[in-house]
Design a protein around this motif. Structure first.
Motif, PDB file in Angstrom:
ATOM      1  N   ASP A   1     -10.841   2.564   9.751  1.00  0.00           N
ATOM      2  CA  ASP A   1     -11.825   1.856   8.913  1.00  0.00           C
ATOM      3  C   ASP A   1     -11.132   0.833   8.016  1.00  0.00           C
ATOM      4  O   ASP A   1     -11.608  -0.292   7.846  1.00  0.00           O
ATOM      5  N   ALA A   2     -10.016   1.239   7.426  1.00  0.00           N
ATOM      6  CA  ALA A   2      -9.293   0.341   6.520  1.00  0.00           C
ATOM      7  C   ALA A   2      -8.830  -0.912   7.270  1.00  0.00           C
ATOM      8  O   ALA A   2      -8.929  -2.034   6.758  1.00  0.00           O
TER       9      ALA A   2
ATOM     10  N   ASN B   1      -7.842  11.711   8.898  1.00  0.00           N
ATOM     11  CA  ASN B   1      -7.155  10.599   8.243  1.00  0.00           C
ATOM     12  C   ASN B   1      -7.154   9.351   9.118  1.00  0.00           C
ATOM     13  O   ASN B   1      -7.254   8.222   8.618  1.00  0.00           O
TER      14      ASN B   1
ATOM     15  N   MET C   1      -0.167   5.185   7.148  1.00  0.00           N
ATOM     16  CA  MET C   1      -0.907   5.214   8.418  1.00  0.00           C
ATOM     17  C   MET C   1      -1.061   3.814   9.002  1.00  0.00           C
ATOM     18  O   MET C   1      -0.886   3.602  10.195  1.00  0.00           O
TER      19      MET C   1
ATOM     20  N   VAL D   1     -10.184   7.186   8.752  1.00  0.00           N
ATOM     21  CA  VAL D   1     -10.123   6.362   7.536  1.00  0.00           C
ATOM     22  C   VAL D   1      -9.160   5.180   7.730  1.00  0.00           C
ATOM     23  O   VAL D   1      -9.457   4.046   7.324  1.00  0.00           O
TER      24      VAL D   1
ATOM     25  N   SER E   1      -8.764   8.328   1.392  1.00  0.00           N
ATOM     26  CA  SER E   1      -7.417   8.791   1.727  1.00  0.00           C
ATOM     27  C   SER E   1      -6.780   9.516   0.534  1.00  0.00           C
ATOM     28  O   SER E   1      -6.111  10.540   0.687  1.00  0.00           O
TER      29      SER E   1
ATOM     30  N   LEU F   1      -0.651   7.324   1.419  1.00  0.00           N
ATOM     31  CA  LEU F   1      -0.883   7.841   2.772  1.00  0.00           C
ATOM     32  C   LEU F   1      -1.561   6.778   3.627  1.00  0.00           C
ATOM     33  O   LEU F   1      -1.206   6.575   4.798  1.00  0.00           O
ATOM     34  N   LEU F   2      -2.533   6.089   3.037  1.00  0.00           N
ATOM     35  CA  LEU F   2      -3.251   5.053   3.794  1.00  0.00           C
ATOM     36  C   LEU F   2      -2.281   3.971   4.273  1.00  0.00           C
ATOM     37  O   LEU F   2      -2.337   3.535   5.425  1.00  0.00           O
TER      38      LEU F   2
ATOM     39  N   GLU G   1       0.855  -1.193   0.000  1.00  0.00           N
ATOM     40  CA  GLU G   1       0.000   0.000   0.000  1.00  0.00           C
ATOM     41  C   GLU G   1       0.892   1.245   0.000  1.00  0.00           C
ATOM     42  O   GLU G   1       1.216   1.789   1.064  1.00  0.00           O
TER      43      GLU G   1
ATOM     44  N   LEU H   1     -12.718   1.666  -0.768  1.00  0.00           N
ATOM     45  CA  LEU H   1     -13.419   2.860  -0.296  1.00  0.00           C
ATOM     46  C   LEU H   1     -12.479   3.715   0.564  1.00  0.00           C
ATOM     47  O   LEU H   1     -12.372   4.934   0.378  1.00  0.00           O
ATOM     48  N   CYS H   2     -11.775   3.070   1.481  1.00  0.00           N
ATOM     49  CA  CYS H   2     -10.832   3.801   2.345  1.00  0.00           C
ATOM     50  C   CYS H   2      -9.677   4.375   1.533  1.00  0.00           C
ATOM     51  O   CYS H   2      -9.231   5.497   1.780  1.00  0.00           O
ATOM     52  N   ARG H   3      -9.185   3.603   0.563  1.00  0.00           N
ATOM     53  CA  ARG H   3      -8.129   4.111  -0.321  1.00  0.00           C
ATOM     54  C   ARG H   3      -8.609   5.374  -1.018  1.00  0.00           C
ATOM     55  O   ARG H   3      -7.876   6.344  -1.156  1.00  0.00           O
TER      56      ARG H   3
END
Lengths: 348, 348
Positions: free
Chosen positions: A128-129, A122, A50, A125, B170, A46-47, A43, B165-167
């Motif tokens: 959630d991910a 952020n 995190m 999110v 973000s 930014l996600l 990945e 969705l989270c991607r």
């Protein structure tokens, strides 16, 4: 317990529960570490930043270990359940990421919480991910060789556990708002908030491992009781720990968030009028948290609430251990009993 | 489209897509409504209050309808997939609850957003609960008669959709922060943010309904393209809608959050130096949002960006419709084609 490793180097935390030696003794631990530490490598965003920040350095990995041991305790194949074990950690970390926003706790595992580093928006999110990742992991058990019927059964208990976690968090808010001093309601809350995910991990492991009804029931009880004991110790630690970073987050958090945890509730029960007045004063929102902590600590020690809390935690840990009697004796059962004793050892 | 019903009375919203007449024509709609409106009734707590508030009044129910129709389109049994349809709405509402915190949107479906009514901390927990409910619903398909192997396949696509969705969310932050004007990156973002859950709903329905590889692929493409078209229209609506409450949330939200949506990106491409300067000025964080909206609107209309955005949305809606050609002709396929046309009708 230790806050886990403090760097990004993959290594085992040097605490009593998960030393490098035990990593060799406990099935799946090394594999688990490797998978967790590389989980978000693909990945590149930014996600991903995190989620990596949230997941590494790792904590005690209590939930994935319980899942693995539960699967083994019922004769399951560890390879089939490893993805689900990874998933329980994702789910747990998701709840920490969101919890830290809610409690405004700025530190976690010895470094900035996700929201402190990346902002609350952020961090919502990212949590959630990681929550979706819990279920992605469950689905990955198919590829790992688990039967579909077992995956669906695990899905049931894990989704239910997640909902109970939310019920617990929401009930915690209600209790705090209402300044409730009801010990039973508090125990229900921690059973939901902490016990549910322990139960879910144990039962998911047992289901994926092909356990029978009685084994699954026993491991559910074990998870509930262990979770309650564990949370009671965590709550007690705010008043017995002497190092602010010892559990990787501020010991002042409970006081700052006006949480009436078990020691406080028991202190209220035993306090004389002076003690009660001191407790009331300590929970004044205007008061400096460090001062409030000292005031509450005084009454807690004076009323014997520390010992009373510890005794309750030990009773729940014993109940967890007793629940294991329904399982055939295996090294996994043995280690799970040990975990129940270790969970309360830090306050014994 | 309508913001949905404005009271707690269970009724169908009087909009073009989901009128009471269509409820009789569309299989499962009435059942879906009943289940969604009573989903949290057993939850007698703050958490239940929040989830009910978030779920009722209902929105367009686009995702559950797509799931039901996809299942029917491949010859599936609607009873087997109804819980999953309920689940896609839980997952969607969860994302709205968290989105509204992130965007600080105070209104949703014509009444206060969950965080506006219950506070952001509680709303985080409510969103999490609804997210877990999505997976609880998936597990309920077993009881409803769906095969375990199909449930696990649906679990795979739904968990993946959630992560996408989270991607997307973000990535939206990254785009906003970087003030990116890259149209392709914007389309990727809305494909993730909106298309993924549409795709997930369609594919979960098709998988649970026993569809073949080609059908599942086609319905995935349909979901992606429809989601992109739908989001493009939503973004366009901020500049063409004349009623601040027409879509149930403030049209100023995009501007307030400095979102460079498609019409803005296309306006930048076509603007002369004066237009560009006006757009730059409009995205100054100090500017009043209403004034900014007016300024952006001027350039968007002058540069033909409204028509260009509309044309792009129509192309994606057409692509969605074309994807359906891979399916055998059924009333469901027919209605799904209609949905694709309706999704863009509000800006045509």
């Amino acid at each position: 317990m230790s806050a886990g490793i403090q760097t990004d180097v993959i290594d085992f935390p040097a605490d009593s529960a998960f030393s490098a030696e035990r990593a060799d003794e406990e099935p799946g631990m090394r594999e688990l570490y490797e998978r967790l530490s590389t989980r978000w490598d693909a990945e590149d965003s930014l996600l991903g930043d995190m989620c990596r920040h949230a997941q590494v350095p790792m904590g005690k990995l209590f939930r994935p270990v319980l899942l693995l041991e539960s699967a083994l305790a019922v004769g399951g194949d560890i390879a089939h359940v490893l993805p689900a074990a990874v998933g329980t950690e994702s789910g747990h970390v998701a709840s920490l990421v969101h919890d830290d926003i809610i409690d405004n706790d700025l530190m976690r595992r010895g470094r900035p919480a996700v929201h402190a580093k990346f902002g609350a928006d952020n961090a919502i999110v990212a949590g959630d991910a990681m929550l979706f990742d819990l279920f992605r992991c469950l689905a990955e058990c198919r590829q790992a060789g688990a039967q579909d019927s077992r995956i669906v059964s695990a899905l049931e208990v894990v989704a239910k556990a997640g909902l109970e976690l939310c019920r617990g968090q929401s009930l915690e808010y209600e209790i705090t708002q209402g300044s409730s001093r009801d010990v039973d309601r508090y125990i229900l809350m921690i059973k939901l908030k902490t016990g549910a995910l322990f139960r879910g991990a144990c039962q998911a492991g047992a289901l994926l491992g092909g356990g029978g009804r009685q084994e699954i029931e026993a491991l559910g009880t074990y998870g509930d009781e262990l979770g309650i004991a564990f949370q009671m110790c965590d709550d007690l630690f705010a008043y017995t720990g002497d190092d602010d970073t010892a559990i990787g987050k501020s010991l002042l958090s409970d006081i700052r968030n006006k949480r009436m945890t078990l020691p406080v509730l028991l202190a209220y029960q035993q306090a004389d009028r002076d003690g009660e007045r001191l407790l009331d004063a300590a929970f004044d929102p205007e008061l400096d948290p460090a001062e409030a902590l000292a005031m509450v600590g005084t009454v807690i020690r004076r009323t014997g609430a520390v010992e009373a809390s510890r005794a309750m935690a030990l009773r729940h840990a014993s109940a967890a251990e007793r629940a294991l009697d329904a399982l055939v004796p295996t090294p996994s059962r043995h280690r799970m009993a040990h975990h129940a004793r270790m969970a309360v050892s830090r306050v014994s």
